[in-house]
Design a protein around this motif. Sequence first.
Motif, short mmCIF file in Angstrom:
data_model
loop_
_atom_site.label_atom_id
_atom_site.label_comp_id
_atom_site.label_asym_id
_atom_site.label_seq_id
_atom_site.Cartn_x
_atom_site.Cartn_y
_atom_site.Cartn_z
N ARG A 75 0.75 3.75 -13.79
CA ARG A 75 0.72 2.44 -13.89
C ARG A 75 1.52 1.17 -13.17
O ARG A 75 0.70 0.50 -12.71
N GLU A 76 2.31 1.87 -12.53
CA GLU A 76 3.09 1.56 -11.07
C GLU A 76 1.73 1.76 -10.03
O GLU A 76 2.03 0.37 -9.19
N ALA A 77 1.21 2.73 -9.93
CA ALA A 77 -0.04 2.68 -8.25
C ALA A 77 -0.47 1.65 -9.10
O ALA A 77 -1.08 0.92 -7.64
N LEU A 78 -1.13 1.61 -9.76
CA LEU A 78 -2.29 0.74 -10.06
C LEU A 78 -2.13 -0.47 -10.30
O LEU A 78 -2.33 -1.50 -10.47
N GLU A 79 -0.39 -1.30 -10.67
CA GLU A 79 -0.37 -2.39 -10.81
C GLU A 79 0.08 -2.98 -8.74
O GLU A 79 -0.42 -4.27 -8.33
N GLU A 125 -1.06 15.37 1.39
CA GLU A 125 -0.55 16.53 0.82
C GLU A 125 -1.72 18.05 0.79
O GLU A 125 -1.13 19.18 -0.11
N GLY A 126 -2.29 17.45 1.04
CA GLY A 126 -3.59 19.33 1.73
C GLY A 126 -4.22 19.04 0.22
O GLY A 126 -4.69 20.20 -0.17
N GLY A 127 -4.52 18.43 -0.73
CA GLY A 127 -5.34 18.70 -1.64
C GLY A 127 -6.28 17.64 -1.73
O GLY A 127 -6.73 16.97 -1.20
N ALA A 128 -7.24 17.80 -2.77
CA ALA A 128 -8.26 17.63 -3.31
C ALA A 128 -7.74 15.36 -3.95
O ALA A 128 -7.07 15.49 -3.93
N PHE A 129 -8.97 13.92 -3.07
CA PHE A 129 -8.32 13.08 -3.69
C PHE A 129 -8.80 12.88 -5.05
O PHE A 129 -9.70 13.44 -5.46
N THR A 130 -7.85 11.94 -5.49
CA THR A 130 -7.88 12.38 -7.59
C THR A 130 -8.72 10.52 -7.25
O THR A 130 -8.58 9.93 -6.20
N PRO A 131 -9.04 9.74 -8.01
CA PRO A 131 -10.26 9.39 -7.90
C PRO A 131 -9.02 7.64 -7.57
O PRO A 131 -9.10 6.01 -6.78
N LEU A 132 -7.23 7.81 -8.04
CA LEU A 132 -6.44 6.50 -8.15
C LEU A 132 -6.06 6.67 -6.35
O LEU A 132 -6.55 5.43 -5.72
N LEU A 158 0.91 -1.40 -0.22
CA LEU A 158 0.21 -0.08 0.07
C LEU A 158 0.74 0.99 0.09
O LEU A 158 0.56 2.26 -0.70
N ILE A 159 1.89 1.36 0.74
CA ILE A 159 2.56 1.91 0.47
C ILE A 159 3.44 2.77 -0.71
O ILE A 159 3.49 4.04 -1.29
N MET A 160 3.46 1.68 -1.50
CA MET A 160 3.81 1.91 -2.72
C MET A 160 2.90 2.31 -3.46
O MET A 160 3.30 2.94 -4.61
N TYR A 170 3.50 6.18 -5.40
CA TYR A 170 3.45 6.26 -7.03
C TYR A 170 2.16 6.97 -7.46
O TYR A 170 2.56 8.08 -7.86
N ALA A 171 1.39 6.76 -6.88
CA ALA A 171 -0.15 7.59 -7.40
C ALA A 171 0.30 9.69 -6.81
O ALA A 171 -0.08 10.40 -7.52
N TYR A 172 1.34 9.42 -5.99
CA TYR A 172 1.48 11.26 -5.24
C TYR A 172 2.45 11.65 -6.27
O TYR A 172 2.43 12.56 -6.85
#
Length: 463
Positions: A348-352, A387-394, A335-337, A341-343
């Motif tokens: 691609r790696e985050a989804l993996e 990071e203080g921003g809005a969530f993306t779907p990912l 989950l950390i990975m 990767y998402a941030y």
Amino acid sequence: MKNLKNISVFLIVFFACVSCKEYLDVKPKGEVIPKTAEEFAALLNSHLSEIDDGYDDAILGNAMEKLEFECFSDNVENSLTKNVVGMGAIPKYVGDRLNSFKSEYEKLYALIRNCNLVIHEMKETDTEMAKACYATAYTLRGVAYYNLMRLFCEPYNKQKADEQLGLSIVTRFDMEARPKRSSLQEIVSLIEEDLKKGISYNSQSEIYRYTVDVAKAYLARLYFWSQNWEQAIPVAKEILEAYPLVEGNEYVEMLSAQHARKGNILLRSYMLSHTSGDQNYNGAKGYLAVKPVSKSFIDLFVEKEQDVRYSFLFNNKREAQKVPLACVRSAEMCLIMAESYAYLNQTREALEYLNLLRSKRISNYTPYTMGNLPAVDELALVRVNAEGGAFTPLLWAIHCERRKELFMEGDRWFDLKRNGCPEFWIAKDGLKYETKQFMYTAPIPSRDIDLIPGMIQNEGYVK
């Protein structure tokens, strides 16, 4: 381990007689100063024994301690808690516990004191036991400061870390010193330095529990907490590859086992049966039936019975089935990975790695793509990402997966803290009790505020 326990008895008696206000920098004198590596190991062994026996509540934690943190969060419906005659009180919201966090503060600084003794007073250096002692002392000191940081410091802010309040840094003995609080960034740097030093000894000694792999897992946790996404990934990846994810019945058995470290668990508490540990375990297990699991948590399981966690974590009466567990395991590294990767916008790696975890939990699962990720829940308690921003779907999908995977392991409270410290309330005794933003950060014990000139209390608390 038995020899170390016997040696530790005398030292424990000595330290128990020491005034509590001196836990930061007490140094034994005369004949009680340890001489050999075996005697120094006894200082560490007393802490490790508490973890093994299941009653440590400051370093790794225990079943009851993890349940309390779940009760502070939105994973259970505290307003619907049933009152059962004969069962002691358990917190319904964090305000019930804030003042008593001073116990963890004192215990962790006592651990730091003992680690400092090993690091600076032990003359033996070349034996295998001495090397294992140094490795364990540096790692445990890093872990102690990491735990203190998460409890007593505000969430890490990349732009303000040099200005945010850290902790009193105590790395050497000085009876006259009264260290004020460092910056949060200085604490992060100290923890990193200690964990890397512990790792450098490459300790494989299971008897000391905090092996090189455990130290690396904590380093990944540190990088993750301090939003150092680039460095979190390779460390977490190394642990995940060494401890591959398990699935199905093996997953359930791993998290259900008593007194056994199974599957991809690197470290766990309650390896041995002990009166206090048994009380913590049985007490936490007994409370599960009186604290309903929250509907918002159950609704995360859109695949329902296809997800092995759906029937393992709770039943159709909304009673939690998973007994709280204090551990370090590789699913957290996965989950950390994914989140790191998402941030970094490496989707691609985050989804993996998000899909890797889901593939081990959900039968006939549908892999997530950027086109089929669930929408962000605009009505959810958590509205702001780390990071203080809005969530993306990912990021939202990863956030929800983390909540499901680490249920009853004490993670959710700190994940709320990491993601905006959302405010919410519960009904208790006919009154409304609010978890305010400042309450995610525990108060520095008043004794330290009084004892140390210029010591600053956390915001929201009376000096």
